[in-house]
Design a protein around this motif. Structure first.
Motif, PDB file in Angstrom:
ATOM      1  N   ASP A  62       1.435  -1.474   0.035  1.00  0.00           N
ATOM      2  CA  ASP A  62       0.023   0.396   0.107  1.00  0.00           C
ATOM      3  C   ASP A  62       0.685   1.059  -0.327  1.00  0.00           C
ATOM      4  OD1 ASP A  62       0.721   0.239   2.878  1.00  0.00           O
ATOM      5  OD2 ASP A  62      -1.240  -1.390   3.205  1.00  0.00           O
ATOM      6  N   ASP A  63       1.039   1.671   1.197  1.00  0.00           N
ATOM      7  CA  ASP A  63       1.737   3.493   1.359  1.00  0.00           C
ATOM      8  C   ASP A  63       2.885   2.641   1.582  1.00  0.00           C
ATOM      9  OD1 ASP A  63      -0.552   4.648   0.910  1.00  0.00           O
ATOM     10  OD2 ASP A  63      -0.125   5.029   3.863  1.00  0.00           O
ATOM     11  N   ALA A  64       3.805   3.763  -0.036  1.00  0.00           N
ATOM     12  CA  ALA A  64       5.274   3.467   0.751  1.00  0.00           C
ATOM     13  C   ALA A  64       5.787   4.204   1.762  1.00  0.00           C
ATOM     14  CB  ALA A  64       6.378   4.412  -0.418  1.00  0.00           C
ATOM     15  N   LEU A  65       6.828   4.039   2.437  1.00  0.00           N
ATOM     16  CA  LEU A  65       7.260   4.190   4.228  1.00  0.00           C
ATOM     17  C   LEU A  65       7.029   5.851   3.983  1.00  0.00           C
ATOM     18  CD1 LEU A  65       7.635   4.074   7.089  1.00  0.00           C
ATOM     19  CD2 LEU A  65       9.780   3.494   6.813  1.00  0.00           C
ATOM     20  N   GLY A  66       7.703   6.594   3.230  1.00  0.00           N
ATOM     21  CA  GLY A  66       7.930   8.101   2.796  1.00  0.00           C
ATOM     22  C   GLY A  66       6.168   8.380   2.708  1.00  0.00           C
ATOM     23  N   GLU A  67       5.672   7.937   1.732  1.00  0.00           N
ATOM     24  CA  GLU A  67       4.365   8.528   2.242  1.00  0.00           C
ATOM     25  C   GLU A  67       3.517   8.436   3.369  1.00  0.00           C
ATOM     26  OE1 GLU A  67       2.562   5.875  -1.003  1.00  0.00           O
ATOM     27  OE2 GLU A  67       0.723   7.077  -0.987  1.00  0.00           O
ATOM     28  N   ALA A  68       3.733   7.085   3.761  1.00  0.00           N
ATOM     29  CA  ALA A  68       3.540   6.917   5.487  1.00  0.00           C
ATOM     30  C   ALA A  68       3.708   8.081   6.482  1.00  0.00           C
ATOM     31  CB  ALA A  68       3.466   5.848   6.182  1.00  0.00           C
ATOM     32  N   PHE A  69       4.882   8.597   6.372  1.00  0.00           N
ATOM     33  CA  PHE A  69       4.995   9.672   7.133  1.00  0.00           C
ATOM     34  C   PHE A  69       4.288  11.056   6.658  1.00  0.00           C
ATOM     35  CE2 PHE A  69       9.451   8.832   9.799  1.00  0.00           C
ATOM     36  CZ  PHE A  69       9.388   7.388   9.956  1.00  0.00           C
ATOM     37  N   ASP A  70       5.022  11.269   5.293  1.00  0.00           N
ATOM     38  CA  ASP A  70       3.759  12.255   5.271  1.00  0.00           C
ATOM     39  C   ASP A  70       2.734  12.666   5.323  1.00  0.00           C
ATOM     40  OD1 ASP A  70       5.926  13.364   3.435  1.00  0.00           O
ATOM     41  OD2 ASP A  70       5.578  12.420   2.080  1.00  0.00           O
ATOM     42  N   LYS A  71       1.479  11.348   5.393  1.00  0.00           N
ATOM     43  CA  LYS A  71       0.689  11.321   5.720  1.00  0.00           C
ATOM     44  C   LYS A  71       0.443  11.991   7.778  1.00  0.00           C
ATOM     45  CE  LYS A  71      -1.346   8.616   1.947  1.00  0.00           C
ATOM     46  NZ  LYS A  71      -2.099   6.982   1.430  1.00  0.00           N
TER      47      LYS A  71
END
Lengths: 326, 217
Positions: free
Chosen positions: A159-168
């Motif tokens: 699902d989310d990339a880790l960097g994307e999860a951080f941004d969210k």
């Protein structure tokens, strides 16, 4: 052999000169962070406009800082993808025009190959084969690096990339863009005292799933009264949980592949807590220096050198590819 | 005296157009729609090669700066910047509305490009003058009616069928296809209408910026 690397896949306009894939002569990065800050994230059209305004000066500056002339270059390497299509097209179009005018080879580089190659610039002893873990805004994947530029995917996020999860998570906590460094900064002041789900998926799987953890942070945030929200503790809890998962998966990947070297690359690899937590793995762990950990032209030049060694050059019909696979 | 040799291209609309001037205009175009990213450089190469020139034989590179497709503008400009940097040949830019009037003679020439939702990028050259704008086609029609001019109006552009009905409010007009786009770019340059200020002409902010400004930020 001197390679010019050009990178415009997202929100950095970057160019660099690298000698023999290993020695960094210059690296110029124009960051667009202030331009995108009012929007809370990267706006592709605004990014594209900034790239075309800056690219010429950034390339020129890279040459100037290295004290080299265009005639001395042996090849022009450019990020073909993956990334945002508008920004990518600026770099690809520019590189094609430049390579044609100089009558030098054009080299199309995969952005993730670049992130891995950043390590070749810092560690002369590092050579394939090894294990690579790429953690960025778009990717969270394990690769068996068989040879320079030769990758076998072992698993990746569902699902989310880790960097994307951080941004969210940064957005949930009301932190400004770019979210990753903001969460890291806040987490330093907090304790990892909140319990979040440890999503490991099937036994032995080298895939990730980060969206459940991100949602758990959201639920926790919504459940608490504004006065009770310890944002720093939430950031620390999120960060420690995702990195705990990363570490356990990494240990598993090392066992499965029998590698004793691992390269951790991509924007998230600049996180100090991650670097600290991966210290005691049963392998030699390589992190790129912070200056070439996020997007830059040096890593593209580095990867381009090894492609050129193998005779992998691109034609004038080269097109950018937003979803290019490795 | 030998003629100045000029390489020009226009990628701001669907057709990828290249022209070389060496005393004569040699035009080259592709037929695919919006294939600029992959097609522009091969077409430039083919154009030079078919005339037995190398890039270094050129004295100037001229590129269309827009308005038009945002991505198309940037593909053309980025390519021109790279070619210029690598060759040392000076690069110039021209307004893509102006360059589109050259194939036709007329008292009122109005190049148009569809900017969606009833809007156009346009300008008017001749008896009625109007600077490059981005706005509703209907407003342009009203201005043309209000001008009181009886001269024939030439609308120049591609894929303007959506505007034919609204244009019927004008008695004396014709729609003509934009053609030989890069040749027009060279003609504009030769008339001294080119600039060394190589910034795209978008005529419109990015949508995210428009929304942010609408919020008063």
């Amino acid at each position: 052999m001197l390679i010019l690397g050009i990178e415009t896949s997202c929100d950095e306009t970057a160019a660099a000169l690298v000698k023999d894939g290993r020695s960094l002569l210059s690296s110029v990065i124009h960051s667009q962070i202030p331009i995108h800050q009012p929007y809370g994230g990267v706006v592709p059209e605004i990014a594209s406009r900034s790239h075309v305004e800056r690219i010429d000066a950034v390339v020129e500056e890279a040459l100037k800082r290295a004290g080299k002339s265009f005639e001395e270059i042996d090849g022009v390497a450019v990020t073909q993808g993956p990334g945002l299509i508008g920004p990518l097209l600026v770099g690809v179009s520019y590189a094609k025009g430049l390579a044609y005018a100089l009558e030098k080879p054009l080299i199309a580089v995969h952005h993730l190959d670049g992130h891995v190659a950043a390590n070749y610039l810092a560690f002369p002893e590092l050579k394939p084969p090894f294990l690579a873990l790429i953690l960025s805004g778009g990717h969270s994947h394990f690769y068996d690096v068989v040879d320079y530029g030769d990758y076998r995917c072992l698993g990746g996020t569902r699902d989310d990339a880790l960097g994307e999860a951080f941004d969210k998570v940064a957005r949930i906590l009301g932190l400004p863009y770019p979210g990753g460094p903001q969460v890291e900064k806040l987490a330093k002041k907090g304790q990892a005292r909140y319990s979040l789900p440890k999503t490991m998926l099937e036994k032995g799987s080298l895939d990730f799933s980060f969206s459940g953890i991100k949602s758990a942070v959201k639920n926790l945030y919504d459940k608490l009264e504004p006065g009770q929200r310890e944002k720093a503790d939430m950031a620390a809890s999120f960060q420690d949980m995702v990195f705990t998962i990363v570490k356990e998966k990494l240990a598993e990947a090392l066992v499965q592949t029998s590698h004793n070297k691992v390269v951790i690359a991509g924007g998230v690899a600049s996180n100090e807590r991650l670097r600290h937590m991966m210290q005691d793995l049963n392998a030699k762990v390589f992190f790129p220096p912070l200056s070439i950990c996020t997007d830059n032209g040096a890593m593209i030049a580095g990867a381009g050198y090894y492609q050129l060694q193998k005779g992998e050059t691109a034609g004038l019909d080269l097109n950018a590819q937003a979803g290019l696979s490795l | 005296m030998a003629h100045e040799k000029i390489l020009a291209f226009d990628t701001v609309s669907s057709v990828c157009s290249v022209c070389i001037y060496d005393g004569q205009y040699h035009s080259f175009e592709t037929t695919t729609s919006y294939g600029h990213a992959g097609e522009l450089m091969p077409l430039v190469h083919r154009a030079l090669e078919s005339l037995s020139y190398s890039l270094q034989d050129m004295d100037a590179i001229v590129v269309s700066l827009g308005p038009g497709s945002f991505t198309g503008i940037r593909i053309g400009l980025s390519t021109a910047l790279g070619l210029s940097k690598g060759s040392g040949i000076p690069c110039y830019g021209v307004d893509s509305l102006l360059s589109r009037i050259y194939p036709y003679e007329g008292k009122i020439r109005i190049p148009l490009m569809d900017a969606r939702r009833g809007n156009v990028y346009g300008a008017s050259y001749g008896v009625v003058e109007k600077e490059a704008f981005n706005g509703p086609f209907l407003e342009l029609i009203e201005e043309l009616k209000a001008s009181g001019s009886k001269e024939e109006i030439l609308f120049i552009g591609e894929k303007l069928e959506n505007f034919h009905e609204d244009a019927k409010a004008l008695k004396n007009h014709r729609f003509l296809p934009a053609k030989e786009l890069a040749k027009g770019v060279i003609q504009a340059y030769q008339e001294g209408k080119a600039t060394r200020d190589l910034r795209p002409i978008y005529l419109r902010e990015a949508e995210a910026k428009q929304r942010l400004e609408a919020k008063g930020c």
